[in-house]
Design a protein around this motif. Structure first.
Motif, PDB file in Angstrom:
ATOM      1  N   HIS A 178     -27.408   2.188 -47.144  1.00 13.23           N
ATOM      2  CA  HIS A 178     -28.227   2.803 -48.184  1.00 13.23           C
ATOM      3  C   HIS A 178     -29.558   2.073 -48.298  1.00 13.23           C
ATOM      4  O   HIS A 178     -29.641   0.856 -48.123  1.00 13.23           O
ATOM      5  CB  HIS A 178     -27.505   2.787 -49.534  1.00 13.23           C
ATOM      6  N   ASN A 201     -30.993   8.864 -50.501  1.00  7.52           N
ATOM      7  CA  ASN A 201     -30.718   9.706 -51.667  1.00  7.52           C
ATOM      8  C   ASN A 201     -30.373   8.876 -52.901  1.00  7.52           C
ATOM      9  O   ASN A 201     -29.996   7.706 -52.812  1.00  7.52           O
ATOM     10  CB  ASN A 201     -29.609  10.704 -51.347  1.00  7.52           C
ATOM     11  N   TRP A 243     -23.657   3.471 -41.402  1.00  4.70           N
ATOM     12  CA  TRP A 243     -24.422   3.977 -42.533  1.00  4.70           C
ATOM     13  C   TRP A 243     -24.850   2.824 -43.436  1.00  4.70           C
ATOM     14  O   TRP A 243     -24.105   1.877 -43.659  1.00  4.70           O
ATOM     15  CB  TRP A 243     -23.588   4.961 -43.347  1.00  4.70           C
ATOM     16  N   CYS A 253     -36.196  13.755 -42.863  1.00  6.53           N
ATOM     17  CA  CYS A 253     -35.323  13.138 -41.872  1.00  6.53           C
ATOM     18  C   CYS A 253     -36.198  12.547 -40.777  1.00  6.53           C
ATOM     19  O   CYS A 253     -37.090  13.232 -40.248  1.00  6.53           O
ATOM     20  CB  CYS A 253     -34.352  14.168 -41.285  1.00  6.53           C
ATOM     21  N   ASP A 257     -29.585   6.020 -45.648  1.00  2.91           N
ATOM     22  CA  ASP A 257     -29.612   7.123 -46.599  1.00  2.91           C
ATOM     23  C   ASP A 257     -30.509   6.754 -47.773  1.00  2.91           C
ATOM     24  O   ASP A 257     -30.362   5.692 -48.373  1.00  2.91           O
ATOM     25  CB  ASP A 257     -28.208   7.445 -47.092  1.00  2.91           C
ATOM     26  N   TYR A 311     -23.297  14.520 -43.068  1.00  4.77           N
ATOM     27  CA  TYR A 311     -22.412  13.488 -42.518  1.00  4.77           C
ATOM     28  C   TYR A 311     -21.733  13.986 -41.244  1.00  4.77           C
ATOM     29  O   TYR A 311     -21.676  13.278 -40.229  1.00  4.77           O
ATOM     30  CB  TYR A 311     -21.372  13.095 -43.555  1.00  4.77           C
ATOM     31  N   HIS A 319     -32.525   9.367 -43.641  1.00  2.00           N
ATOM     32  CA  HIS A 319     -31.998  10.621 -44.184  1.00  2.00           C
ATOM     33  C   HIS A 319     -32.203  10.709 -45.678  1.00  2.00           C
ATOM     34  O   HIS A 319     -31.855   9.796 -46.431  1.00  2.00           O
ATOM     35  CB  HIS A 319     -30.504  10.764 -43.894  1.00  2.00           C
ATOM     36  N   HIS A 320     -32.799  11.812 -46.108  1.00  5.72           N
ATOM     37  CA  HIS A 320     -32.958  12.148 -47.516  1.00  5.72           C
ATOM     38  C   HIS A 320     -32.888  13.661 -47.626  1.00  5.72           C
ATOM     39  O   HIS A 320     -33.053  14.372 -46.620  1.00  5.72           O
ATOM     40  CB  HIS A 320     -34.305  11.628 -48.049  1.00  5.72           C
ATOM     41  N   VAL A 322     -23.086  11.133 -49.604  1.00 17.05           N
ATOM     42  CA  VAL A 322     -23.842  11.802 -48.547  1.00 17.05           C
ATOM     43  C   VAL A 322     -23.318  13.221 -48.438  1.00 17.05           C
ATOM     44  O   VAL A 322     -22.088  13.438 -48.437  1.00 17.05           O
ATOM     45  CB  VAL A 322     -23.667  11.077 -47.192  1.00 17.05           C
TER      46      VAL A 322
END
Length: 270
Positions: free
Chosen positions: A146, A81, A144, A29, A79, A132, A24-25, A127
């Protein structure tokens, strides 16, 4: 209309017997079907996002990829991000997450604060609440993680090394030397010159020699203007080729240096 950038799936494999990694970014995805015991990837679908992910968009994905509704043996959401901060474990105080992130550029409202950790550091990251909630309803038992935490779980090299991971005009830059991670950085880029600048700046910042090994993974073609520019100015540029995980025979059109970006994180979440 949503069209995957990459897609393959072994239909002979029952998804309910496999594990799922979600990438996920804000700009992409992806969903990776894999077997950690056999170290095999059985499916991957990757979408570029033009709007923030929410329940409507995730429903569109599952309508096109019905296997995503399976009851997987486990689900891990990675994730990618940029808004996160790393805190040494001895200095981390539970309940201080919001205060620690307030000094990080890009902190937004309507986001959920999460954390994961290695043996040495706690990674606090945000997030988007809409993403989420969408993931929580589809994958209620998901864990989750990172992206940077996954990188930190790998042992850094003694020799100086820079690794670039490229996804949809997003550059992830990692530098390591003397058994330590020197840099974990994420940058947006528009031109090949942007990427070259960040690599050369990294070399200068840490006093690395011109001969330092620079590996590249992810979405880059060896015949592209970006790769040709990097090859022109970087003496020791190498597309990452080594893979721990096996991929189906019909994925030979996806280069190993693209697969290796999946391979890195799969070896960390397995």
């Amino acid at each position: 209309m949503l069209h995957p950038v990459y897609f393959f799936k072994n239909n002979a494999i029952d998804p309910a017997t496999q594990h799922l990694l979600v990438q996920h970014h804000d700009s992409f995805c992806g969903f990776v079907l894999f077997d950690p015991q056999q170290q095999q990837v059985h499916g991957w679908v990757l979408y570029e996002l033009t709007a923030p992910l929410d329940e409507t968009m995730l429903s569109q994905f599952t309508e096109r990829q019905e296997w995503l509704r399976s009851s997987f043996r486990s689900v891990t959401i990675a994730d990618y991000n940029a808004v996160n901060t790393l805190v040494p474990k001895p200095l981390f105080v539970p309940g201080s997450e919001k205060q620690l992130l307030e000094v990080v550029p890009g902190l937004h409202h309507n986001h959920i604060l999460l954390e994961d950790a290695t043996a040495d550091v706690v990674n606090i990251f945000q997030v988007p609440a809409a993403a989420y909630t969408a993931f929580a309803r589809l994958f209620p038992a998901a864990k989750w993680k990172h992206h940077e935490t996954a990188v930190l779980q790998q042992l850094p090299t003694e020799e100086a090394k820079i690794n670039m991971e490229l996804w949809f005009h997003r550059m992830f830059l990692f530098a390591e030397q003397n058994g330590k991670w020197l840099l974990l950085q994420q940058r947006a880029y528009q031109t090949p010159e942007d990427v070259l600048y960040h690599v050369l700046n990294c070399k200068q910042q840490f006093g690395m020699r011109d001969e330092v090994m620079v590996t590249v993974t992810g979405m880059i073609e060896e015949q592209s203007a970006l790769y040709k520019l990097l090859h022109q100015y970087i003496l020791n540029l190498e597309p990452e080729q080594q893979l721990v995980y096996g991929f189906p025979p019909n994925t030979s059109d996806i280069p190993n240096h693209t697969k290796s970006s999946l391979d890195r994180i799969l070896t960390c979440v397995s």
